[in-house]
Design a protein around this motif. Structure first.
Motif, PDB file in Angstrom:
ATOM      1  N   ALA A  81     -19.765 -17.208 -33.162  1.00 40.07           N
ATOM      2  CA  ALA A  81     -19.783 -16.271 -32.040  1.00 40.07           C
ATOM      3  C   ALA A  81     -19.820 -14.818 -32.485  1.00 40.07           C
ATOM      4  CB  ALA A  81     -18.556 -16.509 -31.152  1.00 40.07           C
ATOM      5  N   THR A  82     -19.192 -14.513 -33.627  1.00 36.35           N
ATOM      6  CA  THR A  82     -19.048 -13.106 -34.034  1.00 36.35           C
ATOM      7  C   THR A  82     -19.937 -12.682 -35.200  1.00 36.35           C
ATOM      8  OG1 THR A  82     -17.183 -13.650 -35.495  1.00 36.35           O
ATOM      9  CG2 THR A  82     -16.656 -13.060 -33.207  1.00 36.35           C
ATOM     10  N   VAL A  83     -20.313 -13.626 -36.034  1.00 37.46           N
ATOM     11  CA  VAL A  83     -21.127 -13.301 -37.208  1.00 37.46           C
ATOM     12  C   VAL A  83     -22.503 -13.950 -37.125  1.00 37.46           C
ATOM     13  CG1 VAL A  83     -21.241 -13.272 -39.728  1.00 37.46           C
ATOM     14  CG2 VAL A  83     -19.011 -13.159 -38.591  1.00 37.46           C
ATOM     15  N   GLY A  84     -22.522 -15.220 -36.767  1.00 32.56           N
ATOM     16  CA  GLY A  84     -23.768 -15.969 -36.655  1.00 32.56           C
ATOM     17  C   GLY A  84     -23.589 -17.387 -37.144  1.00 32.56           C
ATOM     18  N   THR A  85     -24.576 -18.215 -36.887  1.00 34.15           N
ATOM     19  CA  THR A  85     -24.529 -19.605 -37.353  1.00 34.15           C
ATOM     20  C   THR A  85     -24.472 -19.633 -38.875  1.00 34.15           C
ATOM     21  OG1 THR A  85     -25.822 -20.314 -35.445  1.00 34.15           O
ATOM     22  CG2 THR A  85     -25.710 -21.831 -37.307  1.00 34.15           C
ATOM     23  N   ILE A  86     -23.626 -20.495 -39.391  1.00 39.91           N
ATOM     24  CA  ILE A  86     -23.438 -20.587 -40.840  1.00 39.91           C
ATOM     25  C   ILE A  86     -24.666 -21.229 -41.483  1.00 39.91           C
ATOM     26  CG2 ILE A  86     -22.055 -21.662 -42.664  1.00 39.91           C
ATOM     27  CD1 ILE A  86     -19.654 -21.432 -40.619  1.00 39.91           C
ATOM     28  N   ASP A  87     -25.284 -20.484 -42.405  1.00 37.51           N
ATOM     29  CA  ASP A  87     -26.440 -20.986 -43.148  1.00 37.51           C
ATOM     30  C   ASP A  87     -26.031 -21.657 -44.450  1.00 37.51           C
ATOM     31  OD1 ASP A  87     -28.794 -19.672 -41.600  1.00 37.51           O
ATOM     32  OD2 ASP A  87     -27.444 -17.991 -41.981  1.00 37.51           O
ATOM     33  N   ILE A  88     -24.928 -21.166 -45.035  1.00 36.47           N
ATOM     34  CA  ILE A  88     -24.490 -21.617 -46.354  1.00 36.47           C
ATOM     35  C   ILE A  88     -22.995 -21.902 -46.303  1.00 36.47           C
ATOM     36  CG2 ILE A  88     -24.273 -21.006 -48.795  1.00 36.47           C
ATOM     37  CD1 ILE A  88     -26.469 -18.761 -48.080  1.00 36.47           C
ATOM     38  N   LEU A  89     -22.603 -23.077 -46.728  1.00 35.96           N
ATOM     39  CA  LEU A  89     -21.188 -23.430 -46.870  1.00 35.96           C
ATOM     40  C   LEU A  89     -20.917 -23.758 -48.325  1.00 35.96           C
ATOM     41  CD1 LEU A  89     -18.317 -24.353 -45.921  1.00 35.96           C
ATOM     42  CD2 LEU A  89     -19.335 -26.626 -45.546  1.00 35.96           C
ATOM     43  N   VAL A  90     -19.908 -23.114 -48.898  1.00 35.56           N
ATOM     44  CA  VAL A  90     -19.445 -23.481 -50.236  1.00 35.56           C
ATOM     45  C   VAL A  90     -18.035 -24.036 -50.104  1.00 35.56           C
ATOM     46  CG1 VAL A  90     -18.968 -22.736 -52.588  1.00 35.56           C
ATOM     47  CG2 VAL A  90     -20.838 -21.679 -51.306  1.00 35.56           C
ATOM     48  N   ASN A  91     -17.876 -25.303 -50.387  1.00 31.42           N
ATOM     49  CA  ASN A  91     -16.555 -25.939 -50.362  1.00 31.42           C
ATOM     50  C   ASN A  91     -15.881 -25.686 -51.707  1.00 31.42           C
ATOM     51  OD1 ASN A  91     -16.327 -27.219 -47.716  1.00 31.42           O
ATOM     52  ND2 ASN A  91     -18.060 -28.496 -48.366  1.00 31.42           N
ATOM     53  N   ASN A  92     -15.226 -24.528 -51.777  1.00 37.66           N
ATOM     54  CA  ASN A  92     -14.623 -24.064 -53.024  1.00 37.66           C
ATOM     55  C   ASN A  92     -13.118 -24.297 -53.080  1.00 37.66           C
ATOM     56  OD1 ASN A  92     -14.355 -22.160 -55.490  1.00 37.66           O
ATOM     57  ND2 ASN A  92     -13.106 -21.138 -53.928  1.00 37.66           N
ATOM     58  N   VAL A 118     -11.022 -34.427 -48.620  1.00 37.03           N
ATOM     59  CA  VAL A 118     -11.049 -34.513 -47.157  1.00 37.03           C
ATOM     60  C   VAL A 118     -11.448 -33.175 -46.543  1.00 37.03           C
ATOM     61  CG1 VAL A 118      -9.731 -35.050 -45.080  1.00 37.03           C
ATOM     62  CG2 VAL A 118      -9.342 -36.366 -47.170  1.00 37.03           C
ATOM     63  N   ALA A 119     -10.937 -32.068 -47.083  1.00 37.29           N
ATOM     64  CA  ALA A 119     -11.275 -30.750 -46.538  1.00 37.29           C
ATOM     65  C   ALA A 119     -12.777 -30.452 -46.617  1.00 37.29           C
ATOM     66  CB  ALA A 119     -10.464 -29.664 -47.232  1.00 37.29           C
ATOM     67  N   PRO A 120     -13.461 -30.720 -47.743  1.00 38.19           N
ATOM     68  CA  PRO A 120     -14.915 -30.525 -47.745  1.00 38.19           C
ATOM     69  C   PRO A 120     -15.635 -31.379 -46.701  1.00 38.19           C
ATOM     70  CG  PRO A 120     -14.118 -30.612 -49.992  1.00 38.19           C
ATOM     71  CD  PRO A 120     -12.957 -30.976 -49.114  1.00 38.19           C
ATOM     72  N   TYR A 121     -15.132 -32.581 -46.467  1.00 39.44           N
ATOM     73  CA  TYR A 121     -15.688 -33.415 -45.396  1.00 39.44           C
ATOM     74  C   TYR A 121     -15.512 -32.733 -44.045  1.00 39.44           C
ATOM     75  CZ  TYR A 121     -15.618 -37.029 -41.786  1.00 39.44           C
ATOM     76  OH  TYR A 121     -15.817 -37.738 -40.630  1.00 39.44           O
ATOM     77  N   ILE A 122     -14.301 -32.227 -43.794  1.00 36.51           N
ATOM     78  CA  ILE A 122     -14.012 -31.563 -42.514  1.00 36.51           C
ATOM     79  C   ILE A 122     -14.904 -30.335 -42.323  1.00 36.51           C
ATOM     80  CG2 ILE A 122     -12.262 -30.185 -41.294  1.00 36.51           C
ATOM     81  CD1 ILE A 122     -10.149 -32.141 -42.429  1.00 36.51           C
ATOM     82  N   CYS A 123     -14.993 -29.504 -43.358  1.00 32.07           N
ATOM     83  CA  CYS A 123     -15.784 -28.274 -43.250  1.00 32.07           C
ATOM     84  C   CYS A 123     -17.269 -28.579 -43.097  1.00 32.07           C
ATOM     85  CB  CYS A 123     -15.539 -27.383 -44.464  1.00 32.07           C
ATOM     86  SG  CYS A 123     -13.863 -26.702 -44.548  1.00 32.07           S
ATOM     87  N   SER A 124     -17.765 -29.542 -43.854  1.00 31.90           N
ATOM     88  CA  SER A 124     -19.172 -29.906 -43.746  1.00 31.90           C
ATOM     89  C   SER A 124     -19.480 -30.465 -42.362  1.00 31.90           C
ATOM     90  CB  SER A 124     -19.538 -30.935 -44.826  1.00 31.90           C
ATOM     91  OG  SER A 124     -19.323 -30.405 -46.124  1.00 31.90           O
ATOM     92  N   LYS A 125     -18.615 -31.318 -41.889  1.00 27.53           N
ATOM     93  CA  LYS A 125     -18.780 -31.896 -40.555  1.00 27.53           C
ATOM     94  C   LYS A 125     -18.843 -30.813 -39.489  1.00 27.53           C
ATOM     95  CE  LYS A 125     -16.377 -35.000 -37.324  1.00 27.53           C
ATOM     96  NZ  LYS A 125     -15.131 -35.789 -37.113  1.00 27.53           N
ATOM     97  N   ALA A 126     -18.068 -29.748 -39.669  1.00 21.26           N
ATOM     98  CA  ALA A 126     -18.006 -28.676 -38.677  1.00 21.26           C
ATOM     99  C   ALA A 126     -19.267 -27.809 -38.658  1.00 21.26           C
ATOM    100  CB  ALA A 126     -16.779 -27.807 -38.933  1.00 21.26           C
ATOM    101  N   VAL A 127     -19.910 -27.616 -39.829  1.00 23.43           N
ATOM    102  CA  VAL A 127     -21.063 -26.706 -39.875  1.00 23.43           C
ATOM    103  C   VAL A 127     -22.398 -27.416 -39.718  1.00 23.43           C
ATOM    104  CG1 VAL A 127     -19.771 -25.122 -41.347  1.00 23.43           C
ATOM    105  CG2 VAL A 127     -21.373 -26.739 -42.409  1.00 23.43           C
ATOM    106  N   ILE A 128     -22.465 -28.705 -39.981  1.00 20.33           N
ATOM    107  CA  ILE A 128     -23.738 -29.417 -39.952  1.00 20.33           C
ATOM    108  C   ILE A 128     -24.426 -29.358 -38.585  1.00 20.33           C
ATOM    109  CG2 ILE A 128     -24.727 -31.745 -40.039  1.00 20.33           C
ATOM    110  CD1 ILE A 128     -23.045 -32.205 -42.594  1.00 20.33           C
ATOM    111  N   PRO A 129     -23.731 -29.519 -37.459  1.00 17.30           N
ATOM    112  CA  PRO A 129     -24.443 -29.430 -36.167  1.00 17.30           C
ATOM    113  C   PRO A 129     -25.180 -28.105 -35.976  1.00 17.30           C
ATOM    114  CG  PRO A 129     -22.300 -30.440 -35.850  1.00 17.30           C
ATOM    115  CD  PRO A 129     -22.332 -29.934 -37.268  1.00 17.30           C
ATOM    116  N   LYS A 133     -29.272 -27.560 -35.644  1.00 17.67           N
ATOM    117  CA  LYS A 133     -29.856 -26.792 -34.536  1.00 17.67           C
ATOM    118  C   LYS A 133     -30.742 -25.667 -35.053  1.00 17.67           C
ATOM    119  CE  LYS A 133     -28.559 -24.511 -30.222  1.00 17.67           C
ATOM    120  NZ  LYS A 133     -27.418 -24.101 -29.335  1.00 17.67           N
ATOM    121  N   LYS A 134     -30.320 -25.015 -36.142  1.00 16.93           N
ATOM    122  CA  LYS A 134     -31.072 -23.901 -36.710  1.00 16.93           C
ATOM    123  C   LYS A 134     -32.271 -24.368 -37.527  1.00 16.93           C
ATOM    124  CE  LYS A 134     -29.947 -19.320 -38.479  1.00 16.93           C
ATOM    125  NZ  LYS A 134     -28.866 -18.430 -38.971  1.00 16.93           N
ATOM    126  N   GLY A 135     -32.215 -25.606 -38.001  1.00 14.58           N
ATOM    127  CA  GLY A 135     -33.341 -26.157 -38.738  1.00 14.58           C
ATOM    128  C   GLY A 135     -33.255 -26.028 -40.239  1.00 14.58           C
TER     129      GLY A 135
END
Length: 264
Positions: A81-92, A118-129, A133-135
């Motif tokens: 909502a404030t920055v934009g759709t996440i293009d890149i996720l680094v599970n660090n 488990v946390a990388p699974y959670i974060c990936s699951k959250a950003v993948i939709p 949508k963005k392609g």
């Protein structure tokens, strides 16, 4: 023309207040990305914000426990909502507990797996939709050499990182058709504040025994630096790697290729 630019991309790097995460985020910013990071403690978020400000990077920090699915979903929604759709996720974000297996509590084992897998699974699951949508989308998991090697006292960490390697491959398998690339980086032994005690010169002027061990096992004959991870991370986050998927890039100075020196 090879495109390493990240201009206009939104990058979420978890646990990126210092060390490897900060270096990767800095590299992304230098390539043009907008940086968002999180930490599980407010004092660490504040530390990260100070570090980014000193680097001249306009980052946004969140207080968020990546093992809490609802908190991660709320953070991702706010970023969108404030920055934009996440293009890149680094599970660090990650932890390690160096405890012999038979001495380690089940609670400690589960905590390491929770944070490192488990946390990388959670974060990936959250950003993948949003990526679907963005392609397009890039997910980079920090997998560690311990996704390939075992060593005493790190049973939980090795188990989690091995699982993360396979999660990387499965995200590739499941979402590659949506133009989402999921790859891993497997750092070798990196010189950070956390490993500084293992590199201290001894009272007699000799190297720390563990330092000697790492140098002897590394063809590059040195520890890696956070800066050594910057180029590989930008490559995996950029369009230059659009046909690289399900791969773990080991940035280890050659350790995994080396059997070690013959004893004299």
């Amino acid at each position: 023309m090879i495109n390493f630019s990240l201009e206009g991309k939104v990058a979420l790097v978890t646990g990126a207040a210092y060390g490897i995460g900060l270096a990767i985020a800095q590299a992304f910013a230098e390539a043009g990305a907008k940086i968002v990071f999180n930490c599980s403690r407010q004092e660490t978020v504040d530390r990260g914000m100070k570090a980014y400000k000193e680097l001249g990077i306009d980052a946004k920090g969140y207080l968020c426990d990546v093992t809490d699915e609802e908190a991660v979903k709320a953070m991702v929604a706010d970023i969108e909502a404030t920055v934009g759709t996440i293009d890149i996720l680094v599970n660090n974000a990650g932890i390690i507990k160096r405890i012999p297996m038979t001495d380690m509590s089940v609670e400690d084992f589960r905590r390491v797996v929770d944070v490192d897998l488990v946390a990388p699974y959670i974060c990936s699951k959250a950003v993948i939709p949003g990526m679907i949508k963005k392609g397009h989308g890039k997910i980079i998991n920090i997998c560690s050499m311990m996704s390939e090697l075992g060593r005493e006292t790190v049973s939980a960490y090795a188990a989690a990182k091995g699982g993360l390697k396979m999660l990387t491959r499965n995200i590739c398998s499941e979402f590659g058709e949506h133009n989402i690339q999921c790859n891993g980086i497997g750092p070798g032994y990196i010189a950070t504040d956390q490993t500084a005690p293992l590199r201290e010169i001894q009272p007699d002027g000799s190297r720390h025994p563990f330092d000697q061990f790492i140098i002897s096992k590394t063809p590059a004959a040195r520890w890696g630096t956070p800066e050594d991870l910057m180029g590989p991370a930008v490559f995996l986050a950029s369009d230059a790697s659009n046909f690289v998927n399900g791969h773990v890039l080991y940035v280890d100075g050659g350790i995994l290729a080396y059997i070690g020196k013959q004893p004299k």
